[in-house]
Motif scaffolding. Structure first.
Motif, PDB file in Angstrom:
ATOM      1  N   TRP A  59       0.817  -1.213   0.000  1.00 55.13           N
ATOM      2  CA  TRP A  59       0.000   0.000   0.000  1.00 55.13           C
ATOM      3  C   TRP A  59       0.858   1.274   0.000  1.00 55.13           C
ATOM      4  CZ3 TRP A  59       0.320  -3.567   3.903  1.00 55.13           C
ATOM      5  CH2 TRP A  59       1.031  -3.172   5.036  1.00 55.13           C
ATOM      6  N   SER A  60       2.183   1.098   0.038  1.00 54.36           N
ATOM      7  CA  SER A  60       3.107   2.231   0.055  1.00 54.36           C
ATOM      8  C   SER A  60       4.383   1.858  -0.692  1.00 54.36           C
ATOM      9  CB  SER A  60       3.421   2.616   1.509  1.00 54.36           C
ATOM     10  OG  SER A  60       4.230   3.758   1.541  1.00 54.36           O
ATOM     11  N   PRO A  93      -0.587   6.691  -2.464  1.00 60.29           N
ATOM     12  CA  PRO A  93      -1.440   5.542  -2.131  1.00 60.29           C
ATOM     13  C   PRO A  93      -2.275   5.069  -3.312  1.00 60.29           C
ATOM     14  CG  PRO A  93      -2.304   7.551  -1.151  1.00 60.29           C
ATOM     15  CD  PRO A  93      -0.960   7.891  -1.715  1.00 60.29           C
ATOM     16  N   SER A  96       0.053   3.111  -5.579  1.00 59.80           N
ATOM     17  CA  SER A  96       0.384   1.834  -4.943  1.00 59.80           C
ATOM     18  C   SER A  96      -0.788   0.872  -5.020  1.00 59.80           C
ATOM     19  CB  SER A  96       0.793   2.057  -3.484  1.00 59.80           C
ATOM     20  OG  SER A  96       1.979   2.809  -3.417  1.00 59.80           O
ATOM     21  N   LEU A  97      -1.987   1.373  -4.749  1.00 60.87           N
ATOM     22  CA  LEU A  97      -3.186   0.531  -4.833  1.00 60.87           C
ATOM     23  C   LEU A  97      -3.397   0.029  -6.266  1.00 60.87           C
ATOM     24  CD1 LEU A  97      -5.702  -0.659  -3.496  1.00 60.87           C
ATOM     25  CD2 LEU A  97      -6.873   1.501  -3.989  1.00 60.87           C
ATOM     26  N   TRP A 100      -0.893  -2.665  -6.941  1.00 63.36           N
ATOM     27  CA  TRP A 100      -1.259  -3.839  -6.161  1.00 63.36           C
ATOM     28  C   TRP A 100      -2.402  -4.578  -6.845  1.00 63.36           C
ATOM     29  CZ3 TRP A 100      -2.761  -3.287  -0.259  1.00 63.36           C
ATOM     30  CH2 TRP A 100      -2.691  -4.527   0.358  1.00 63.36           C
TER      31      TRP A 100
END
Length: 191
Positions: A59-60, A93, A96-97, A100
């Protein structure tokens, strides 16, 4: 040619606009074969083994953390000459999301990650077209402006390098915010 049977191509019709935008995005299609590059590998490591990196988390992914930590020094994540108080922390964020989620969908299939970037580029071009029209530009001029933006070679790195996804996510939001601000001003919403 002129005459009753001659049809004039209307460059601003929705179908032509969609084809031109798709063509602008396809300029970056070679990136589908680029694979992962530089920071992309660090992101893969964190996404596949989140507990093995001393500072980054799924998440980071842009938190390069504390170089004074023993594990960072031992693993040579920073050069020996890095100042002991150096920190690289970028608050990203949404990016990153996004990465991911890409990892959950595409895994190690790099072309899939690049395909996401191409889709985001298309969203950016569509948002820019809307912005230019909101600014009062004619349809043809707005489309030309979008094409010139898309043809600029500066976008090759942004679209082709997965780790720079933050720019592809930021730009449509910035263009949309400007467009909404312009509309609000026109409707008397300004102070």
């Amino acid at each position: 040619p002129s005459g009753a049977g001659a049809r004039r191509v209307r460059w601003t019709s929705p179908g032509i606009v969609a084809l031109l935008l798709a063509g602008c995005v396809l300029l970056h299609a070679p990136s589908l074969a680029w694979g992962f590059f530089a920071d992309d590998f660090g992101h893969r490591l964190v996404l596949e083994h989140p507990d093995e990196h001393p500072t980054m988390r799924p998440w980071s992914l842009y938190d390069f953390g504390d170089p004074t930590a023993a594990s960072v020094r031992d693993d040579a994540l920073f050069p020996w000459w890095t100042e002991s108080d150096w920190r690289g922390r970028f608050f990203r964020p949404l990016t990153s999301l996004s990465l991911w989620l890409d990892h959950a969908v595409w895994g190690r299939f790099a072309p899939g990650h690049h395909l996401t970037n191409l889709a985001l580029q298309l969203a950016l071009l569509g948002t820019l077209l809307w912005l230019y029209r909101s600014m009062g530009l004619g349809a043809g001029v707005a489309l030309l402006a979008v094409a010139l933006f898309a043809l600029d070679d500066g976008s090759a790195l942004v679209v082709g390098w997965i780790a720079t996804r933050n720019s592809l996510l930021e730009a449509p939001f910035a263009a949309a915010a400007l467009g909404f601000a312009l509309r609000g001003r026109e409707q008397g919403g300004g102070a």
